[in-house]
Design an enzyme around this catalytic site. Structure first.
Site, PDB file in Angstrom:
ATOM      1  N   HIS A  54      13.976  17.449   1.067  1.00 15.03           N
ATOM      2  CA  HIS A  54      13.703  16.977   1.858  1.00 15.03           C
ATOM      3  C   HIS A  54      13.469  17.275   3.417  1.00 15.03           C
ATOM      4  O   HIS A  54      12.526  18.249   3.381  1.00 15.03           O
ATOM      5  CB  HIS A  54      16.043  16.585   2.174  1.00 15.03           C
ATOM      6  CG  HIS A  54      16.452  15.845   1.110  1.00 15.03           C
ATOM      7  ND1 HIS A  54      17.652  16.105   0.973  1.00 15.03           N
ATOM      8  CD2 HIS A  54      16.159  15.164   0.385  1.00 15.03           C
ATOM      9  CE1 HIS A  54      18.424  15.230  -0.251  1.00 15.03           C
ATOM     10  NE2 HIS A  54      17.257  14.680  -0.507  1.00 15.03           N
ATOM     11  N   GLU A  56      14.301  19.134   5.516  1.00 17.14           N
ATOM     12  CA  GLU A  56      15.040  20.168   5.918  1.00 17.14           C
ATOM     13  C   GLU A  56      14.602  21.352   5.410  1.00 17.14           C
ATOM     14  O   GLU A  56      14.048  22.049   5.865  1.00 17.14           O
ATOM     15  CB  GLU A  56      16.529  20.654   6.412  1.00 17.14           C
ATOM     16  CG  GLU A  56      17.686  19.650   6.933  1.00 17.14           C
ATOM     17  CD  GLU A  56      18.146  17.844   5.957  1.00 17.14           C
ATOM     18  OE1 GLU A  56      18.990  17.835   6.339  1.00 17.14           O
ATOM     19  OE2 GLU A  56      16.964  17.772   5.118  1.00 17.14           O
ATOM     20  N   CYS A  88      20.148  21.051   0.885  1.00 22.04           N
ATOM     21  CA  CYS A  88      19.918  21.356   2.273  1.00 22.04           C
ATOM     22  C   CYS A  88      20.440  22.214   2.816  1.00 22.04           C
ATOM     23  O   CYS A  88      20.626  23.299   3.638  1.00 22.04           O
ATOM     24  CB  CYS A  88      19.851  20.245   3.279  1.00 22.04           C
ATOM     25  SG  CYS A  88      18.405  19.454   2.055  1.00 22.04           S
ATOM     26  N   MET A 167       7.005 -30.080   5.506  1.00 24.21           N
ATOM     27  CA  MET A 167       6.881 -32.227   5.864  1.00 24.21           C
ATOM     28  C   MET A 167       7.918 -32.001   4.499  1.00 24.21           C
ATOM     29  O   MET A 167       8.039 -32.300   3.623  1.00 24.21           O
ATOM     30  CB  MET A 167       5.367 -32.137   5.542  1.00 24.21           C
ATOM     31  CG  MET A 167       4.406 -31.599   6.890  1.00 24.21           C
ATOM     32  SD  MET A 167       4.841 -31.792   8.012  1.00 24.21           S
ATOM     33  CE  MET A 167       4.910 -33.458   8.984  1.00 24.21           C
ATOM     34  N   ALA A 168       8.636 -33.618   4.790  1.00 23.37           N
ATOM     35  CA  ALA A 168       9.777 -34.494   4.340  1.00 23.37           C
ATOM     36  C   ALA A 168       9.210 -34.384   2.999  1.00 23.37           C
ATOM     37  O   ALA A 168       9.109 -34.514   2.136  1.00 23.37           O
ATOM     38  CB  ALA A 168       9.503 -36.140   4.687  1.00 23.37           C
ATOM     39  N   SER A 172       4.299 -26.525   3.209  1.00 27.85           N
ATOM     40  CA  SER A 172       4.760 -25.982   3.727  1.00 27.85           C
ATOM     41  C   SER A 172       3.346 -25.171   4.803  1.00 27.85           C
ATOM     42  O   SER A 172       3.741 -24.057   5.522  1.00 27.85           O
ATOM     43  CB  SER A 172       5.883 -25.397   3.534  1.00 27.85           C
ATOM     44  OG  SER A 172       5.435 -24.405   2.818  1.00 27.85           O
ATOM     45  N   ARG A 188       8.373  -7.050   4.138  1.00 28.53           N
ATOM     46  CA  ARG A 188       8.455  -6.746   3.066  1.00 28.53           C
ATOM     47  C   ARG A 188       8.307  -5.276   2.628  1.00 28.53           C
ATOM     48  O   ARG A 188       9.061  -4.896   1.896  1.00 28.53           O
ATOM     49  CB  ARG A 188       7.389  -7.548   2.030  1.00 28.53           C
ATOM     50  CG  ARG A 188       7.370  -9.024   2.245  1.00 28.53           C
ATOM     51  CD  ARG A 188       6.250  -9.873   1.826  1.00 28.53           C
ATOM     52  NE  ARG A 188       6.414 -11.242   1.623  1.00 28.53           N
ATOM     53  CZ  ARG A 188       5.331 -12.375   0.890  1.00 28.53           C
ATOM     54  NH1 ARG A 188       4.495 -11.800  -0.050  1.00 28.53           N
ATOM     55  NH2 ARG A 188       5.503 -13.229   0.961  1.00 28.53           N
ATOM     56  N   ASP A 204       6.114 -22.944  -5.274  1.00 29.69           N
ATOM     57  CA  ASP A 204       5.527 -22.333  -4.353  1.00 29.69           C
ATOM     58  C   ASP A 204       4.762 -21.912  -5.657  1.00 29.69           C
ATOM     59  O   ASP A 204       3.992 -20.778  -5.304  1.00 29.69           O
ATOM     60  CB  ASP A 204       5.675 -21.405  -2.987  1.00 29.69           C
ATOM     61  CG  ASP A 204       5.929 -22.502  -2.555  1.00 29.69           C
ATOM     62  OD1 ASP A 204       5.724 -24.178  -2.193  1.00 29.69           O
ATOM     63  OD2 ASP A 204       7.366 -21.998  -1.208  1.00 29.69           O
TER      64      ASP A 204
END
Length: 375
Positions: A54, A56, A88, A167-168, A172, A188, A204
């Site tokens: 850690h 410390e 610690c 788009m429809a 994308s 991310r 996708d």
């Protein structure tokens, strides 16, 4: 310089050190420590990875002279129990530290205050709450998991100037430019898990991994790949999905029992979890998030379509929105940012508190927190 100014000066340095661990400490909190004696920093350290010392301990090892009667500035209350590493608080006592300045107490209700008590019982002077908000901002996910049993949920979306995400036809790629997509990679990398839905997966076949180098992130050692989490009610994910062949884990949450599909996915390294459904036979999103928290997931980064993101927002499960806006128009037939059919009246609106707006290359990034009342 006043004593309070000194406290802020050294704590600011400790917080800066803690920030170096933002991409690497999962599932542990990000913590920094500075040891000061005679108004000089004689040692410093920050927690880098789980299982390693850690902050410390590293700061005490870094001490260039005797630490007796020195002051330790720590962004989080020192631990008082033996976990993956020894406590610690004991190390600070044994080193002869005379004062400990702490930004925030441990948010775990089972241990909060115990480290402070151990130090006080040893005769060490304690100062708490110095730059507390800045320390809390470093560990939003860890704090929420400890206090509420839920991870911090960040939803990332990309849209055109007229609020459209595809788009429809569903096309994308790409709404935003390279700089914005590079910026997303850092979000991310911050997360413990990247979550998506079945629709995005089937449309996708995304990788949902971090595609940056250690130099890009400014870290040492291997890049930690967040767990990829897929919400797939009827287990339609293919055993040939791209993400299953990548480094890191994939967890699939489903509502059905399908031993053959489950076996094929597990053979590719995936973990499959059956979870509860709601009245519409969709996964209960809060239950999924609670399960992720039990598995030590602090921060969830969501990249999904308008239905899942809308449901998370509607159910009050979103803590932060990261929206990239491209200077383009996609037309009235294109798909909207969120699917929110329950918002019928002005009083139903979901209010947002805008925290930051800035240009990222040619695009704009908006950071906002959902709020129950107008700001």
């Amino acid at each position: 310089m006043s004593l309070l100014s000194n406290h802020h000066r050294y704590m600011a340095h400790a917080i800066k050190l803690a920030h170096k661990g933002i991409y690497t400490t999962h599932p542990n909190p990000r913590v920094g420590c500075v040891i000061v004696k005679n108004n000089q920093i004689i040692g410093e350290g920050y927690h880098q990875r789980t299982g390693q010392p850690h902050a410390e301990i590293l700061a005490l090892r870094d001490v260039t002279s005797d630490a007796k009667n020195a002051t330790a500035y720590i962004t989080l209350e020192p631990c008082s129990h033996t976990g993956r590493t020894p406590p610690c608080a004991n190390a600070l006592i044994e080193a002869g530290i005379s004062q400990v300045v702490i930004a925030m107490q441990d948010p775990n209700p089972q241990v909060s205050g115990q480290g402070i008590k151990k130090l006080q019982d040893a005769g060490i002077e304690i100062v708490t709450g110095v730059m507390e908000q800045q320390a809390q901002a470093l560990n939003k996910g860890f704090i929420k998991r400890m206090q509420q049993g839920l991870p911090w949920v960040r939803v990332k979306m990309a849209m055109s100037l007229d609020g459209r995400t595809a788009m429809a036809s569903g096309e994308s790629q790409w709404i935003t430019a390279t700089d914005a997509r590079q910026d997303v990679q850092k979000y991310r990398a911050l997360a413990d898990a990247i979550l998506t839905g079945k629709g995005t997966l089937l449309a996708d076949d995304p990788s949902l991994n971090v595609r940056l180098s250690v130099d890009d992130l400014g870290i040492q050692g291997e890049i930690r790949q967040p767990v990829r989490v897929v919400l797939d009610e009827d287990l339609q994910i293919s055993a040939q999905a791209k993400m299953l062949a990548l480094r890191g884990e994939t967890w699939v949450y489903t509502c059905v029992d399908h031993p053959q599909k489950k076996a094929r996915l597990e053979a590719q390294g995936a973990k499959v979890f059956k979870s509860a459904t709601d009245k519409q036979n969709y996964l209960q999103l809060e239950q999924v998030l609670k399960d992720l928290a039990k598995r030590e997931i602090n921060e969830v980064h969501v990249e999904a379509g308008q239905t899942l993101t809308g449901a998370l927002l509607e159910q009050g499960l979103v803590d932060e929105l990261i929206i990239y806006m491209a200077p383009a128009l996609m037309g009235s037939d294109a798909r909207g940012l969120f699917y929110l059919p329950s918002l019928q009246r002005m009083q139903d609106r979901i209010h947002l508190e805008i925290k930051d707006i800035r240009a990222i290359g040619r695009d704009w990034r908006i950071i906002a927190n959902p709020s129950k009342t107008p700001q």
